[in-house]
Motif scaffolding. Structure first.
Motif, PDB file in Angstrom:
ATOM      1  N   TYR A  27     -46.148  -7.000  -7.108  1.00 52.18           N
ATOM      2  CA  TYR A  27     -45.217  -5.653  -6.448  1.00 52.18           C
ATOM      3  C   TYR A  27     -45.607  -5.745  -4.874  1.00 52.18           C
ATOM      4  O   TYR A  27     -44.962  -4.664  -4.111  1.00 52.18           O
ATOM      5  CB  TYR A  27     -45.535  -4.547  -7.051  1.00 52.18           C
ATOM      6  N   HIS A  28     -46.350  -6.566  -4.481  1.00 57.10           N
ATOM      7  CA  HIS A  28     -46.613  -6.814  -2.891  1.00 57.10           C
ATOM      8  C   HIS A  28     -47.241  -5.199  -2.619  1.00 57.10           C
ATOM      9  O   HIS A  28     -46.774  -4.597  -1.507  1.00 57.10           O
ATOM     10  CB  HIS A  28     -45.413  -6.785  -1.977  1.00 57.10           C
ATOM     11  N   LEU A  29     -48.086  -4.710  -3.293  1.00 56.14           N
ATOM     12  CA  LEU A  29     -48.339  -3.395  -3.055  1.00 56.14           C
ATOM     13  C   LEU A  29     -49.641  -3.176  -1.893  1.00 56.14           C
ATOM     14  O   LEU A  29     -50.383  -4.024  -1.523  1.00 56.14           O
ATOM     15  CB  LEU A  29     -49.289  -2.908  -4.386  1.00 56.14           C
ATOM     16  N   LYS A  30     -49.365  -2.333  -1.341  1.00 52.85           N
ATOM     17  CA  LYS A  30     -50.411  -2.071  -0.039  1.00 52.85           C
ATOM     18  C   LYS A  30     -51.296  -1.469  -0.910  1.00 52.85           C
ATOM     19  O   LYS A  30     -51.560  -0.782  -1.828  1.00 52.85           O
ATOM     20  CB  LYS A  30     -49.796  -0.974   0.648  1.00 52.85           C
ATOM     21  N   HIS A  31     -52.697  -1.895  -0.649  1.00 53.02           N
ATOM     22  CA  HIS A  31     -53.966  -1.418  -1.056  1.00 53.02           C
ATOM     23  C   HIS A  31     -55.199  -1.580  -0.131  1.00 53.02           C
ATOM     24  O   HIS A  31     -55.112  -2.186   0.913  1.00 53.02           O
ATOM     25  CB  HIS A  31     -54.280  -2.376  -2.301  1.00 53.02           C
ATOM     26  N   ASP A  32     -56.237  -0.832  -0.372  1.00 53.89           N
ATOM     27  CA  ASP A  32     -57.553  -0.970   0.165  1.00 53.89           C
ATOM     28  C   ASP A  32     -58.660  -1.099  -0.862  1.00 53.89           C
ATOM     29  O   ASP A  32     -58.371  -1.106  -1.868  1.00 53.89           O
ATOM     30  CB  ASP A  32     -57.832   0.231   1.079  1.00 53.89           C
ATOM     31  N   GLU A  33     -59.979  -0.777  -0.497  1.00 58.67           N
ATOM     32  CA  GLU A  33     -61.017  -0.656  -1.455  1.00 58.67           C
ATOM     33  C   GLU A  33     -60.670   0.155  -2.596  1.00 58.67           C
ATOM     34  O   GLU A  33     -61.441  -0.140  -3.661  1.00 58.67           O
ATOM     35  CB  GLU A  33     -62.060  -0.581  -0.823  1.00 58.67           C
ATOM     36  N   PHE A  38     -48.050   2.962  -3.830  1.00 59.70           N
ATOM     37  CA  PHE A  38     -46.689   3.019  -4.555  1.00 59.70           C
ATOM     38  C   PHE A  38     -45.822   3.794  -3.765  1.00 59.70           C
ATOM     39  O   PHE A  38     -46.128   4.807  -3.591  1.00 59.70           O
ATOM     40  CB  PHE A  38     -47.072   3.413  -5.988  1.00 59.70           C
ATOM     41  N   TRP A  39     -44.543   3.327  -3.354  1.00 60.85           N
ATOM     42  CA  TRP A  39     -43.421   4.300  -2.922  1.00 60.85           C
ATOM     43  C   TRP A  39     -42.508   4.377  -3.831  1.00 60.85           C
ATOM     44  O   TRP A  39     -41.888   3.465  -4.600  1.00 60.85           O
ATOM     45  CB  TRP A  39     -43.053   3.499  -1.656  1.00 60.85           C
ATOM     46  N   PHE A  40     -42.285   5.735  -4.136  1.00 62.79           N
ATOM     47  CA  PHE A  40     -41.125   6.209  -4.939  1.00 62.79           C
ATOM     48  C   PHE A  40     -40.341   7.271  -4.084  1.00 62.79           C
ATOM     49  O   PHE A  40     -40.757   8.372  -3.832  1.00 62.79           O
ATOM     50  CB  PHE A  40     -41.697   6.784  -6.194  1.00 62.79           C
ATOM     51  N   GLU A  64     -38.461   2.033   5.031  1.00 60.75           N
ATOM     52  CA  GLU A  64     -38.774   1.539   6.266  1.00 60.75           C
ATOM     53  C   GLU A  64     -40.229   1.552   6.898  1.00 60.75           C
ATOM     54  O   GLU A  64     -40.928   0.691   7.037  1.00 60.75           O
ATOM     55  CB  GLU A  64     -37.790   1.424   7.288  1.00 60.75           C
ATOM     56  N   GLN A  65     -40.563   2.864   6.692  1.00 60.95           N
ATOM     57  CA  GLN A  65     -41.877   3.365   7.523  1.00 60.95           C
ATOM     58  C   GLN A  65     -42.896   2.885   6.570  1.00 60.95           C
ATOM     59  O   GLN A  65     -44.125   2.295   6.871  1.00 60.95           O
ATOM     60  CB  GLN A  65     -42.084   4.917   7.454  1.00 60.95           C
ATOM     61  N   TYR A  66     -42.958   2.651   5.138  1.00 62.90           N
ATOM     62  CA  TYR A  66     -43.926   2.415   4.080  1.00 62.90           C
ATOM     63  C   TYR A  66     -43.897   0.932   4.379  1.00 62.90           C
ATOM     64  O   TYR A  66     -44.981   0.188   4.443  1.00 62.90           O
ATOM     65  CB  TYR A  66     -43.242   2.391   2.756  1.00 62.90           C
ATOM     66  N   ARG A  67     -42.738   0.040   4.601  1.00 62.17           N
ATOM     67  CA  ARG A  67     -42.835  -1.267   4.631  1.00 62.17           C
ATOM     68  C   ARG A  67     -43.594  -1.909   5.976  1.00 62.17           C
ATOM     69  O   ARG A  67     -44.033  -2.694   5.850  1.00 62.17           O
ATOM     70  CB  ARG A  67     -41.453  -1.852   4.485  1.00 62.17           C
ATOM     71  N   GLU A  68     -43.300  -1.178   6.939  1.00 63.45           N
ATOM     72  CA  GLU A  68     -43.733  -1.251   8.264  1.00 63.45           C
ATOM     73  C   GLU A  68     -45.172  -0.973   8.564  1.00 63.45           C
ATOM     74  O   GLU A  68     -45.889  -1.310   9.491  1.00 63.45           O
ATOM     75  CB  GLU A  68     -43.035  -0.850   9.320  1.00 63.45           C
ATOM     76  N   ALA A  73     -53.036   2.948   7.597  1.00 58.61           N
ATOM     77  CA  ALA A  73     -52.287   4.144   7.971  1.00 58.61           C
ATOM     78  C   ALA A  73     -52.180   5.145   6.784  1.00 58.61           C
ATOM     79  O   ALA A  73     -51.860   6.119   7.146  1.00 58.61           O
ATOM     80  CB  ALA A  73     -50.788   3.681   8.196  1.00 58.61           C
ATOM     81  N   PHE A  74     -52.600   4.730   5.566  1.00 63.65           N
ATOM     82  CA  PHE A  74     -52.439   5.814   4.455  1.00 63.65           C
ATOM     83  C   PHE A  74     -53.655   6.402   4.331  1.00 63.65           C
ATOM     84  O   PHE A  74     -53.623   7.439   3.427  1.00 63.65           O
ATOM     85  CB  PHE A  74     -51.844   4.972   3.186  1.00 63.65           C
ATOM     86  N   ALA A  75     -54.824   5.916   4.866  1.00 66.34           N
ATOM     87  CA  ALA A  75     -56.091   6.406   4.580  1.00 66.34           C
ATOM     88  C   ALA A  75     -56.695   7.676   5.356  1.00 66.34           C
ATOM     89  O   ALA A  75     -57.869   7.736   5.255  1.00 66.34           O
ATOM     90  CB  ALA A  75     -57.010   5.093   4.196  1.00 66.34           C
ATOM     91  N   ARG A  76     -55.911   8.250   6.211  1.00 63.72           N
ATOM     92  CA  ARG A  76     -56.582   9.226   7.138  1.00 63.72           C
ATOM     93  C   ARG A  76     -57.060  10.178   6.425  1.00 63.72           C
ATOM     94  O   ARG A  76     -56.533  10.709   5.400  1.00 63.72           O
ATOM     95  CB  ARG A  76     -55.362   9.630   8.112  1.00 63.72           C
ATOM     96  N   GLU A  77     -58.227  10.677   6.767  1.00 65.50           N
ATOM     97  CA  GLU A  77     -59.063  11.945   5.962  1.00 65.50           C
ATOM     98  C   GLU A  77     -58.123  13.118   6.002  1.00 65.50           C
ATOM     99  O   GLU A  77     -58.381  13.908   5.283  1.00 65.50           O
ATOM    100  CB  GLU A  77     -60.448  11.977   6.480  1.00 65.50           C
TER     101      GLU A  77
END
Length: 226
Positions: A27-33, A38-40, A64-68, A73-77
């Motif tokens: 699914y070409h998922l964005k991921h970190d450790e 997942f975008w919905f 578009e924001q998710y793909r770019e 960018a999703f891991a801000r505290e």
């Protein structure tokens, strides 16, 4: 624990037994450790790799924001994440664990009720599920259209209100509202991609649609207040 909570917890445990690296590739998922992302339907979700719990970031994010964006960018505290509802958690578990390896959206659409007729000989398990939304959507159609646009939709189709919207990163959905008249009550019709059952079980479509309609109603109410 309620039955639906038990079902979701069973899904979470099954998720933990599957190959997460395969999910990422498929699914070409964005991921970190720590998380899979997942975008919905204009929201970002994260699934904790170690526990399988699903959380939602309340702020809207376009496809578009998710793909770019990268996972960093999703891991801000300072982000405020909240636990996702059972319907969506079960939907994500099903897609990631059971979606066929060669699954692909067809970009062709079928009325959800027609899909039910084709698949289920036991009747329509979702019959009437849109009924609670039809009257308020009809009465507040200006706010509904604002919500559809805010959720990334564009006009498509011939109903009184008809939009195509990005549903997942890999699939769209079509929503229609027919206004009430002297002969008929208002009617909501949803068209799904004909390839949807390559990604999820038939029953999961209903979990997903509950999440879809809840989000749409929520955004409509927000539009009414603004």
């Amino acid at each position: 624990m309620a039955n639906f909570d038990i079902m979701t917890d069973d899904g979470r445990k099954l998720f933990l037994g599957y190959d997460q690296e395969k999910m990422i590739r498929q699914y070409h998922l964005k991921h970190d450790e720590k998380y899979l992302y997942f975008w919905f339907f204009s929201n970002l979700y994260r699934i904790e790799k170690e526990t399988g719990y699903v959380e939602e970031r309340p702020e809207l994010m376009t496809r578009e924001q998710y793909r770019e964006s990268g996972a960093e960018a999703f891991a801000r505290e300072d982000e405020k994440w909240v636990r996702a509802g059972n319907e969506l958690a079960m939907t994500f578990y099903d897609i990631l664990c059971y979606g066929k390896e060669n699954a692909a959206a067809t970009c062709e659409y079928i009325n959800l009720n027609s899909l039910v007729t084709m698949i289920s000989a036991a009747g329509n398990p979702g019959k009437g599920m849109f009924g609670k939304y039809e009257k308020p959507f009809d009465e507040h159609s200006d706010a509904l259209e604002k919500a559809l646009v805010r959720l990334g939709g564009w006009k498509e189709g011939k109903a009184d209100i008809s939009y195509e919207l990005p549903l997942f990163d890999f699939m769209n959905v079509r929503f229609q509202l027919w206004h009430a008249d002297e002969d008929f009550p208002p009617s909501v019709v949803v068209f799904v991609d004909t390839g949807i059952l390559q990604f999820m079980h038939f029953e999961t479509v209903w979990y997903m649609m509950h999440g879809f309609m809840f989000r749409l109603e929520k955004e409509m109410k927000t539009a009414q207040q603004n």
